[in-house]
Write a protein that holds these residues in place. Structure first.
Motif, PDB file in Angstrom:
ATOM      1  N   TYR A  38     -68.346  32.687  -2.157  1.00 23.04           N
ATOM      2  CA  TYR A  38     -67.916  33.502  -1.025  1.00 23.04           C
ATOM      3  C   TYR A  38     -66.407  33.391  -0.929  1.00 23.04           C
ATOM      4  CZ  TYR A  38     -67.692  35.305   3.796  1.00 23.04           C
ATOM      5  OH  TYR A  38     -67.412  36.028   4.924  1.00 23.04           O
TER       6      TYR A  38
ATOM      7  N   GLN B  99     -81.101  42.539  -0.028  1.00 26.54           N
ATOM      8  CA  GLN B  99     -80.666  42.125  -1.358  1.00 26.54           C
ATOM      9  C   GLN B  99     -81.363  40.839  -1.787  1.00 26.54           C
ATOM     10  OE1 GLN B  99     -76.387  41.870  -0.835  1.00 26.54           O
ATOM     11  NE2 GLN B  99     -76.063  43.858  -1.819  1.00 26.54           N
ATOM     12  N   GLU B 100     -81.382  39.873  -0.889  1.00 24.69           N
ATOM     13  CA  GLU B 100     -81.959  38.578  -1.229  1.00 24.69           C
ATOM     14  C   GLU B 100     -83.464  38.686  -1.456  1.00 24.69           C
ATOM     15  OE1 GLU B 100     -80.403  36.561   2.177  1.00 24.69           O
ATOM     16  OE2 GLU B 100     -78.367  37.041   1.508  1.00 24.69           O
TER      17      GLU B 100
ATOM     18  N   LEU C 158     -78.055  42.311   3.693  1.00 23.26           N
ATOM     19  CA  LEU C 158     -78.015  41.076   2.915  1.00 23.26           C
ATOM     20  C   LEU C 158     -79.411  40.514   2.699  1.00 23.26           C
ATOM     21  CD1 LEU C 158     -74.816  39.656   4.571  1.00 23.26           C
ATOM     22  CD2 LEU C 158     -75.066  40.056   2.118  1.00 23.26           C
TER      23      LEU C 158
ATOM     24  N   LEU D  23     -70.014  37.156  -2.596  1.00 24.15           N
ATOM     25  CA  LEU D  23     -69.676  37.800  -1.332  1.00 24.15           C
ATOM     26  C   LEU D  23     -68.161  37.797  -1.173  1.00 24.15           C
ATOM     27  CD1 LEU D  23     -72.286  35.881   0.872  1.00 24.15           C
ATOM     28  CD2 LEU D  23     -72.614  38.068  -0.284  1.00 24.15           C
TER      29      LEU D  23
ATOM     30  N   PHE E  58     -71.779  42.196  -2.121  1.00 20.97           N
ATOM     31  CA  PHE E  58     -71.456  42.624  -0.759  1.00 20.97           C
ATOM     32  C   PHE E  58     -69.975  42.394  -0.516  1.00 20.97           C
ATOM     33  CE2 PHE E  58     -71.347  42.351   3.890  1.00 20.97           C
ATOM     34  CZ  PHE E  58     -72.260  43.328   4.279  1.00 20.97           C
TER      35      PHE E  58
ATOM     36  N   THR F 122     -71.359  36.168   7.860  1.00 18.99           N
ATOM     37  CA  THR F 122     -71.691  36.468   6.466  1.00 18.99           C
ATOM     38  C   THR F 122     -71.913  35.197   5.665  1.00 18.99           C
ATOM     39  OG1 THR F 122     -70.363  38.489   6.597  1.00 18.99           O
ATOM     40  CG2 THR F 122     -70.913  37.691   4.400  1.00 18.99           C
TER      41      THR F 122
ATOM     42  N   HIS G 143     -75.232  33.769   4.520  1.00 17.99           N
ATOM     43  CA  HIS G 143     -76.014  34.406   3.453  1.00 17.99           C
ATOM     44  C   HIS G 143     -75.581  33.961   2.053  1.00 17.99           C
ATOM     45  CE1 HIS G 143     -78.483  37.328   5.679  1.00 17.99           C
ATOM     46  NE2 HIS G 143     -77.501  37.304   6.564  1.00 17.99           N
TER      47      HIS G 143
END
Length: 306
Positions: free
Chosen positions: A69, A36-37, A33, A45, A133, A59, A62
């Motif tokens: 999310y 990716q960021e 993660l 997500l 993700f 998670t 993130h």
């Protein structure tokens, strides 16, 4: 309805939340993660199957502004078929949506988007090509896992990452078959495997794997091996006394050092019956407050009674 132990004593640390989320996978979630960021990759997500919320809580840290999310679980709802119902009754009888939400809100200010129902809901509720993700940890039955993997493929961005849990546990052969079938026949490329999870992508695995291998070689708490199988490079990682990433304590952590109320109150001395009875009543109230009330109210009640 009886109050569960988890509701009475909210989690102070992530380790207090029941569930299966080894420190190696915590490190890998953070690494993928963060990568990716750091690369400017945006996207939503998704977690399918949350149990008590341990990995979902992790998670959720993130999720960035503008990202959604989403989590999905049956919770106490009805399973779609007899086999799934038997699995849920055997393994997840204590799980309720309220318990998940209480655990999650102990660490975050707001809930993720919660879908209550079978994982088949996700395909129509989450937009295609929207996720960076996806973590799948729901049913262990082959038919459901096969469909969940297909959903992940449709929802992920081109270089998005899917994590498949329990892909090699002895009690989850359906997950193993569905996972390796996806690798051999459905275009999924393994990025790495941990003790119980396979990390994969439908994008190009090579750049990610090169960085992952370099990271693992630079650590003395992570065993690394690289193998070739059926045209795929398999990166296997194993913890060697690894400690989990730092994770903020919950909003209940401030009560960790407060003394417990006494279990019993000594009898009042002769001639002080009223005062003694008052102390005994206050002792009982303090014990009830420690067990049942939120920490903020508990502290306020203690101050008021002194």
């Amino acid at each position: 309805m009886a109050t569960t132990q988890e509701t009475i004593r909210p989690p102070r640390r992530l380790d207090d939340v029941p569930g299966w989320f080894p420190v190696l996978d915590q490190m890998l979630f953070d690494w993928f993660l963060d990568r990716q960021e750091g690369s400017g990759v945006g996207g939503d997500l998704l977690e399918v199957g949350v149990y008590m919320g341990k990995s979902a809580i992790f998670t959720g840290r993130h999720r960035r502004p503008g990202e959604t999310y989403t989590v999905c679980d049956l919770f106490e709802g009805d399973a779609p078929d007899a086999a799934n119902r038997a699995e849920s009754t055997k393994s997840y009888a204590r799980l309720t949506r309220q318990l998940f939400e209480e655990n999650y809100l102990a660490f975050h200010d707001e809930l993720p988007r919660v879908l209550q129902g079978p994982s088949s809901l996700v395909h129509d509720e989450v937009a295609p090509d929207s996720c960076r993700f996806v973590h799948i940890d729901a049913s262990h039955l082959y038919e459901h896992v096969h469909d969940d993997i297909g959903t992940a493929r449709d929802l992920l961005l081109p270089d998005g990452i899917v994590v498949l849990d329990d892909f090699r546990s002895e009690h989850t052969p359906g997950v193993s078959i569905a996972t390796w079938e996806a690798v051999l026949n459905r275009g999924l490329s393994p990025l790495c495997i941990s003790t119980q999870k396979l990390y994969g992508t439908w994008g190009d695995p090579r750049p990610v794997q090169e960085e992952l291998i370099a990271m693992a070689r630079g650590r003395d708490d992570c065993h690394l091996s690289v193998q070739e199988a059926a045209g795929h490079r398999i990166v296997r990682l194993k913890s060697k006394g690894m400690r989990g990433p730092d994770f903020p304590e919950s909003r209940y952590a401030s009560t960790a050092g407060e003394p417990e109320a006494p279990e019993a109150v000594a009898p009042a001395a002769a001639g002080t019956g009223t005062a003694g009875n008052g102390r005994e009543r206050r002792g009982r109230v303090r014990r009830v407050a420690v067990d049942l009330l939120p920490p903020v109210l508990t502290r306020a009640l203690r101050r008021a009674m002194h």
